[in-house]
Design a protein around this motif. Sequence first.
Motif, PDB file in Angstrom:
ATOM      1  N   TRP A  12     -14.952 -26.773  -5.828  1.00  0.00           N
ATOM      2  CA  TRP A  12     -14.157 -27.566  -4.583  1.00  0.00           C
ATOM      3  C   TRP A  12     -14.580 -26.754  -3.599  1.00  0.00           C
ATOM      4  O   TRP A  12     -14.481 -25.466  -3.287  1.00  0.00           O
ATOM      5  CB  TRP A  12     -12.770 -27.473  -5.110  1.00  0.00           C
ATOM      6  N   ASN A  13     -14.922 -27.272  -2.436  1.00  0.00           N
ATOM      7  CA  ASN A  13     -15.118 -26.835  -1.041  1.00  0.00           C
ATOM      8  C   ASN A  13     -13.860 -26.432  -0.291  1.00  0.00           C
ATOM      9  O   ASN A  13     -13.687 -27.208   0.569  1.00  0.00           O
ATOM     10  CB  ASN A  13     -16.279 -27.678  -0.264  1.00  0.00           C
ATOM     11  N   TYR A  14     -13.077 -25.567  -0.889  1.00  0.00           N
ATOM     12  CA  TYR A  14     -11.860 -25.359  -0.063  1.00  0.00           C
ATOM     13  C   TYR A  14     -12.320 -24.816   1.390  1.00  0.00           C
ATOM     14  O   TYR A  14     -12.808 -23.892   1.478  1.00  0.00           O
ATOM     15  CB  TYR A  14     -11.160 -24.250  -0.986  1.00  0.00           C
ATOM     16  N   SER A  17     -20.493 -13.578 -20.800  1.00  0.00           N
ATOM     17  CA  SER A  17     -19.379 -13.953 -20.174  1.00  0.00           C
ATOM     18  C   SER A  17     -19.222 -15.481 -19.886  1.00  0.00           C
ATOM     19  O   SER A  17     -19.837 -16.051 -19.236  1.00  0.00           O
ATOM     20  CB  SER A  17     -19.524 -13.550 -18.529  1.00  0.00           C
ATOM     21  N   PRO A  18     -18.582 -15.945 -21.059  1.00  0.00           N
ATOM     22  CA  PRO A  18     -18.498 -17.398 -21.159  1.00  0.00           C
ATOM     23  C   PRO A  18     -18.018 -18.227 -19.828  1.00  0.00           C
ATOM     24  O   PRO A  18     -17.304 -17.501 -19.124  1.00  0.00           O
ATOM     25  CB  PRO A  18     -17.685 -17.658 -22.345  1.00  0.00           C
ATOM     26  N   TRP A  19     -18.244 -19.547 -19.825  1.00  0.00           N
ATOM     27  CA  TRP A  19     -17.869 -20.146 -18.693  1.00  0.00           C
ATOM     28  C   TRP A  19     -16.637 -21.180 -19.243  1.00  0.00           C
ATOM     29  O   TRP A  19     -17.044 -22.069 -19.963  1.00  0.00           O
ATOM     30  CB  TRP A  19     -18.873 -21.284 -18.376  1.00  0.00           C
ATOM     31  N   ILE A  20     -15.522 -21.167 -18.937  1.00  0.00           N
ATOM     32  CA  ILE A  20     -15.045 -20.153 -17.922  1.00  0.00           C
ATOM     33  C   ILE A  20     -13.487 -19.670 -18.217  1.00  0.00           C
ATOM     34  O   ILE A  20     -12.688 -20.329 -19.209  1.00  0.00           O
ATOM     35  CB  ILE A  20     -15.214 -20.942 -16.350  1.00  0.00           C
ATOM     36  N   LEU A  21     -12.997 -18.777 -17.552  1.00  0.00           N
ATOM     37  CA  LEU A  21     -11.629 -18.321 -17.916  1.00  0.00           C
ATOM     38  C   LEU A  21     -10.490 -19.567 -17.841  1.00  0.00           C
ATOM     39  O   LEU A  21      -9.961 -19.757 -18.913  1.00  0.00           O
ATOM     40  CB  LEU A  21     -11.142 -17.319 -17.082  1.00  0.00           C
ATOM     41  N   ALA A  22     -10.524 -20.452 -16.600  1.00  0.00           N
ATOM     42  CA  ALA A  22      -9.668 -21.373 -16.436  1.00  0.00           C
ATOM     43  C   ALA A  22     -10.165 -22.763 -15.995  1.00  0.00           C
ATOM     44  O   ALA A  22     -11.211 -22.411 -15.193  1.00  0.00           O
ATOM     45  CB  ALA A  22      -8.575 -20.886 -15.493  1.00  0.00           C
ATOM     46  N   ASP A  23      -9.529 -23.952 -16.047  1.00  0.00           N
ATOM     47  CA  ASP A  23     -10.223 -25.092 -15.557  1.00  0.00           C
ATOM     48  C   ASP A  23     -10.102 -24.744 -14.065  1.00  0.00           C
ATOM     49  O   ASP A  23      -9.339 -24.250 -13.541  1.00  0.00           O
ATOM     50  CB  ASP A  23      -9.133 -26.177 -15.821  1.00  0.00           C
ATOM     51  N   PHE A  24     -10.996 -25.443 -13.306  1.00  0.00           N
ATOM     52  CA  PHE A  24     -11.035 -25.403 -11.724  1.00  0.00           C
ATOM     53  C   PHE A  24     -11.641 -26.751 -11.402  1.00  0.00           C
ATOM     54  O   PHE A  24     -12.179 -27.616 -12.143  1.00  0.00           O
ATOM     55  CB  PHE A  24     -12.093 -24.250 -11.360  1.00  0.00           C
ATOM     56  N   ARG A  25     -11.343 -26.894 -10.158  1.00  0.00           N
ATOM     57  CA  ARG A  25     -11.680 -28.451  -9.388  1.00  0.00           C
ATOM     58  C   ARG A  25     -13.144 -28.557  -9.180  1.00  0.00           C
ATOM     59  O   ARG A  25     -13.605 -27.655  -8.711  1.00  0.00           O
ATOM     60  CB  ARG A  25     -10.684 -28.474  -8.102  1.00  0.00           C
ATOM     61  N   SER A  26     -13.670 -29.646  -9.389  1.00  0.00           N
ATOM     62  CA  SER A  26     -14.577 -30.170  -8.790  1.00  0.00           C
ATOM     63  C   SER A  26     -15.022 -31.542  -8.640  1.00  0.00           C
ATOM     64  O   SER A  26     -14.708 -32.317  -9.481  1.00  0.00           O
ATOM     65  CB  SER A  26     -15.923 -29.441 -10.194  1.00  0.00           C
ATOM     66  N   PRO A  27     -15.644 -31.833  -7.437  1.00  0.00           N
ATOM     67  CA  PRO A  27     -15.853 -33.385  -7.131  1.00  0.00           C
ATOM     68  C   PRO A  27     -16.694 -34.052  -8.108  1.00  0.00           C
ATOM     69  O   PRO A  27     -16.907 -35.192  -7.979  1.00  0.00           O
ATOM     70  CB  PRO A  27     -16.321 -33.152  -5.719  1.00  0.00           C
ATOM     71  N   LYS A  28     -17.660 -33.123  -8.570  1.00  0.00           N
ATOM     72  CA  LYS A  28     -18.774 -33.707  -9.733  1.00  0.00           C
ATOM     73  C   LYS A  28     -18.251 -34.389 -10.930  1.00  0.00           C
ATOM     74  O   LYS A  28     -18.978 -34.841 -11.813  1.00  0.00           O
ATOM     75  CB  LYS A  28     -19.873 -32.740  -9.930  1.00  0.00           C
ATOM     76  N   ARG A  29     -16.980 -33.873 -11.276  1.00  0.00           N
ATOM     77  CA  ARG A  29     -16.425 -34.229 -12.621  1.00  0.00           C
ATOM     78  C   ARG A  29     -15.619 -35.349 -12.486  1.00  0.00           C
ATOM     79  O   ARG A  29     -14.205 -35.421 -12.425  1.00  0.00           O
ATOM     80  CB  ARG A  29     -15.727 -33.203 -13.165  1.00  0.00           C
ATOM     81  N   ASN A  30     -15.939 -36.718 -12.814  1.00  0.00           N
ATOM     82  CA  ASN A  30     -15.393 -37.859 -12.575  1.00  0.00           C
ATOM     83  C   ASN A  30     -15.068 -38.601 -13.935  1.00  0.00           C
ATOM     84  O   ASN A  30     -14.627 -39.990 -13.686  1.00  0.00           O
ATOM     85  CB  ASN A  30     -16.337 -38.699 -11.734  1.00  0.00           C
ATOM     86  N   ASN A  31     -14.890 -38.020 -14.968  1.00  0.00           N
ATOM     87  CA  ASN A  31     -14.298 -39.029 -16.149  1.00  0.00           C
ATOM     88  C   ASN A  31     -12.871 -39.047 -15.860  1.00  0.00           C
ATOM     89  O   ASN A  31     -12.095 -38.199 -15.836  1.00  0.00           O
ATOM     90  CB  ASN A  31     -14.428 -38.064 -17.282  1.00  0.00           C
ATOM     91  N   PRO A  32     -12.459 -40.175 -15.699  1.00  0.00           N
ATOM     92  CA  PRO A  32     -10.970 -40.612 -15.207  1.00  0.00           C
ATOM     93  C   PRO A  32     -10.175 -40.226 -16.471  1.00  0.00           C
ATOM     94  O   PRO A  32      -8.745 -40.171 -16.104  1.00  0.00           O
ATOM     95  CB  PRO A  32     -11.106 -42.147 -15.124  1.00  0.00           C
TER      96      PRO A  32
END
Length: 619
Positions: free
Chosen positions: A193-195, A561-576
Amino acid sequence: MKRYFLRLILLLQLANSNAQETLITNVEGRRNISLNGTWHYIIDTYETGFYDYRFKERKETDNGAYWNRNTPKSKSDLIEHQYSDKSSINVPGDWNSQDRQFLHYEGTVWYQRDFDKPQMQNNDEVYLYFGAVNYEAHVYLNGKKLGTHKGGFTPFNFKIPKELLLEKDNFLVVKVDNKRHADEIPTLNTDWWNYGGITRDVKLVIVPETFISQYTIQLDQHQDISESIRKKTFQVSGWIKLNQATNSKAVVEIPELKFRKEIDAKSDSIFFSSALKNIQLWSPENPKLYNVKFTFGNEIISEKIGFRKIEVSGKKILLNGQEIFLRGISIHEEIPQQIRRAHSLDDAKQLLGWAKELGCNMVRLAHYPHNENMTRLADEMGLLVWSEIPVYWTIDFTNPEVLKKAKKQLDEMIERDRNKASIIIWSVGNETPVSEARTTFMSTLVKRAKSRDDSRLISAALEVSGEGNLNKIDDPLGAFADIVSCNEYLGWYRGLPNDCETAKWETIYDKPLFFSETGADAKAGFHADKLTRFSEEYQQWYFEEQIAMMKRMPDNYVGISPWILADFRSPKRNNPEYQELWNRKGLISDEGVKKKAFFVLQDYYKSIISDDNAKRLKK
């Protein structure tokens, strides 16, 4: 003598590298006044406050410019902008999380607040310091422009001219623009996310007229650390950079080690070296920090600094002469439960506390330099750190101006954190597509990082080429890196998790091999059989197969270093149903709930700790 000249070259580079003022480091250890708190704001999508109606940059004295107060003198005056308590925003913090109208906003927002002149001695100077502003900042004080800065994750500062500083109600304005561009770092296309906003601390820093702007002290990297440990005598070297040339004295002290050294300052750069006895070396098991004091004139700067040596020996990574396995996790600078950019010490405690609970001794701070609370706390907690600049995916590798921007962000990352013992890897980028131009670009950054700091390893997260069950790491950038790091998602973006059972791995480099990413999405609370994508069971199965595969890796396998510690926001992830603008690869959900895969990785790390302890007992 050779090391002496290398240090002099480094200091000359520092003196000539500033696109704006030379960065003042360790602001916390100096006299400072926080400007955090409530600021006013104006949303300016069309940049009306910056350009006139002919789209020319407004003149400094233009009342329509948003950096001016534009206070009405009579009821007939035309007023088309004004800062008001009705529009307030918290600093530090991203704007996206503070008001629904900002959620997807990319553009210009003007920030404003007043402050009074701090208490000063006659010869004191005041600097305005920003921990980070995403992405482009134009800074004005009392209608005058102090300067500009580009880069959303690194600090900068400007000197405030004495004649500009008022006793009361100084009018500070920052134009913040987070629009993405093809010729910036990062570029248009990212997976986070582009905060936008003033996302880190803002401070007034009060310093003498001549002062220490930067410094370092560390173990001399050329000594045989095993021999030094045996003799209990360590060579320590460092340098001090003044803001201007002078003829005086500086003092370096480590009271706990009864060390005090007085050094003649005959220019703006000072180099020193000494032998010290009985240093406790910094490590994850013993994160020992010493209070180091730097004195110049009436100013005393203190910082807690650890001493350690990180190096590569053949196919292994050595910390203080001992082989170490990196039990890592990747982290975004985000607090998922509150859907915002992380910025406070409490935020750092949450994220790094989760990493420690997982069993980590290392964190990859992706994909940009995180705030200084993270690296300072990592020093205290004994967590090794991979720190990275956002050279990400498909930036313009043929553009020399883009390379300049990447170099600048690399410099600022290193300058801020060069005294953090926890940082063992500088990374120059992530998943950049192979081409001749790209390899030239990236190898230039590797060389620059090495010239700026020879006390850490340099790497980049590479991609893997695969055909059938053979996975080959042959990226030409690997020739320049100290360790070969790669991202792989066998079982998520390619095949199913049980394809790991027949997977074979090869690398053309006789270097340590580190897996900088691997992971699979799962929505917390969604349960099904293990073949169902986005279920916790699928993610659990993925990590079980990955770990089994890792246990069969060649002997140059040094960590993950697996991806990732916690869920994060991303505009690319659009499964409703499963994503909803979230990357769900976190081991911890957006509500702070641990998924099944968390405990699978935790058990793996416990087994490694147990094996390491058994090896030590045998010795």
